[in-house]
Design a protein around this motif. Sequence first.
Motif, PDB file in Angstrom:
ATOM      1  N   UNK A 100       1.521 -13.721   5.812  1.00 13.25           N
ATOM      2  CA  UNK A 100       1.665 -12.476   6.990  1.00 13.25           C
ATOM      3  C   UNK A 100       2.640 -11.721   7.416  1.00 13.25           C
ATOM      4  N   UNK A 101       3.681 -12.873   6.937  1.00 12.79           N
ATOM      5  CA  UNK A 101       4.651 -12.429   7.780  1.00 12.79           C
ATOM      6  C   UNK A 101       5.011 -11.407   6.807  1.00 12.79           C
ATOM      7  N   UNK A 102       5.325 -11.739   4.897  1.00 15.03           N
ATOM      8  CA  UNK A 102       5.730 -10.247   3.632  1.00 15.03           C
ATOM      9  C   UNK A 102       4.599  -9.062   3.978  1.00 15.03           C
ATOM     10  N   UNK A 103       3.322  -9.424   4.078  1.00 12.95           N
ATOM     11  CA  UNK A 103       2.798  -8.350   4.558  1.00 12.95           C
ATOM     12  C   UNK A 103       3.056  -7.668   5.679  1.00 12.95           C
ATOM     13  N   UNK A 104       3.397  -7.787   6.881  1.00 10.22           N
ATOM     14  CA  UNK A 104       3.657  -7.183   7.839  1.00 10.22           C
ATOM     15  C   UNK A 104       4.815  -6.332   7.358  1.00 10.22           C
ATOM     16  N   UNK A 105       5.731  -6.968   7.474  1.00 11.09           N
ATOM     17  CA  UNK A 105       7.563  -6.437   6.449  1.00 11.09           C
ATOM     18  C   UNK A 105       7.256  -5.397   5.708  1.00 11.09           C
ATOM     19  N   UNK A 117      -0.596 -11.156  18.279  1.00 10.93           N
ATOM     20  CA  UNK A 117      -0.447 -11.515  20.217  1.00 10.93           C
ATOM     21  C   UNK A 117       0.263 -12.797  19.994  1.00 10.93           C
ATOM     22  N   UNK A 118       1.345 -12.409  20.719  1.00 10.93           N
ATOM     23  CA  UNK A 118       2.316 -14.025  20.792  1.00 10.93           C
ATOM     24  C   UNK A 118       2.030 -14.942  20.375  1.00 10.93           C
ATOM     25  N   UNK A 119       0.606 -15.474  21.938  1.00  7.50           N
ATOM     26  CA  UNK A 119       0.562 -16.842  21.778  1.00  7.50           C
ATOM     27  C   UNK A 119      -0.946 -16.928  21.028  1.00  7.50           C
ATOM     28  N   UNK A 127       3.296 -18.788  25.240  1.00 15.01           N
ATOM     29  CA  UNK A 127       4.505 -19.649  24.418  1.00 15.01           C
ATOM     30  C   UNK A 127       4.258 -18.928  23.112  1.00 15.01           C
ATOM     31  N   UNK A 128       5.195 -17.659  22.878  1.00 11.47           N
ATOM     32  CA  UNK A 128       5.552 -17.398  21.494  1.00 11.47           C
ATOM     33  C   UNK A 128       5.440 -17.742  20.211  1.00 11.47           C
ATOM     34  N   UNK A 129       4.819 -17.446  19.009  1.00 12.40           N
ATOM     35  CA  UNK A 129       5.219 -18.447  17.928  1.00 12.40           C
ATOM     36  C   UNK A 129       6.285 -17.859  17.666  1.00 12.40           C
ATOM     37  N   UNK A 130       6.639 -18.441  16.815  1.00  8.12           N
ATOM     38  CA  UNK A 130       7.899 -18.069  16.075  1.00  8.12           C
ATOM     39  C   UNK A 130       7.688 -16.706  15.254  1.00  8.12           C
ATOM     40  N   UNK A 131       7.150 -16.644  14.573  1.00 12.62           N
ATOM     41  CA  UNK A 131       6.662 -14.735  13.472  1.00 12.62           C
ATOM     42  C   UNK A 131       7.335 -13.799  14.020  1.00 12.62           C
ATOM     43  N   UNK A 132       7.047 -13.584  14.981  1.00  5.48           N
ATOM     44  CA  UNK A 132       7.939 -12.172  15.350  1.00  5.48           C
ATOM     45  C   UNK A 132       9.230 -11.875  15.451  1.00  5.48           C
TER      46      UNK A 132
END
Length: 217
Positions: A100-105, A117-119, A127-132
């Motif tokens: 997912x991160x590679x696709x968003x990159x 959606x951060x949480x 509490x946000x996840x580390x992805x962003x």
Amino acid sequence: MTLAIVPRLVWLLLMIVGRTWRFEVIAEEGVTPAFHGFTPSREIYCFWHQCVLPCAFYFRSTRATILISQSFDGELITRTLELFGFRAVRGSSSRGGREGLLALHRVLDEGAPAIFTADGPRGPIYKSKPGPIKLAQISGAPIGSFHLQPEKAWTVRSWDRFLVPKPFTRIAVSWGAWTTVLETTTATGLEAKREQLDVALEHARARANEHFAKRLV
């Protein structure tokens, strides 16, 4: 049957009710709200999961790309958001996160915004996840924070206290501070940046609630 019917039904209801909502844009000092000063391009944006409904309507037809989980619920959300003009990539903190991160990159490299959606998708709330933060580190893109708070809404008894805005309500569109992450940031520094993002999102949420509280004074 569910995948065929529910997204179209939600889209129809939201398009009808959403046209009765009144949006009021506010921002932290020094922050320029998107669509009220500039058009989003190569940026990352985050918001809390509870305000998905007003966000889907307010940002419709922006062609922004959002990360959505690979669950069945995620498929329902994907099909619904696509009707509003969003694009989606699949993945979450528990499944398909790297893909997912590679696709968003790639989305950012095309000059388009990426949204989290951060949480989500299952919390804990606020509490946000580390992805962003990881995406900001590898891409160099800044992270914008916003929160959409209805003045009057039904609150679902779910982990995120999901908000369903009532017809004809006012909705505060609150923009928070930007978060930037250097490519050389250490693991400890990344956690500090994640906490900084949480603070920015919570300030945006608090400012939205204060906006309506002032109306009562």
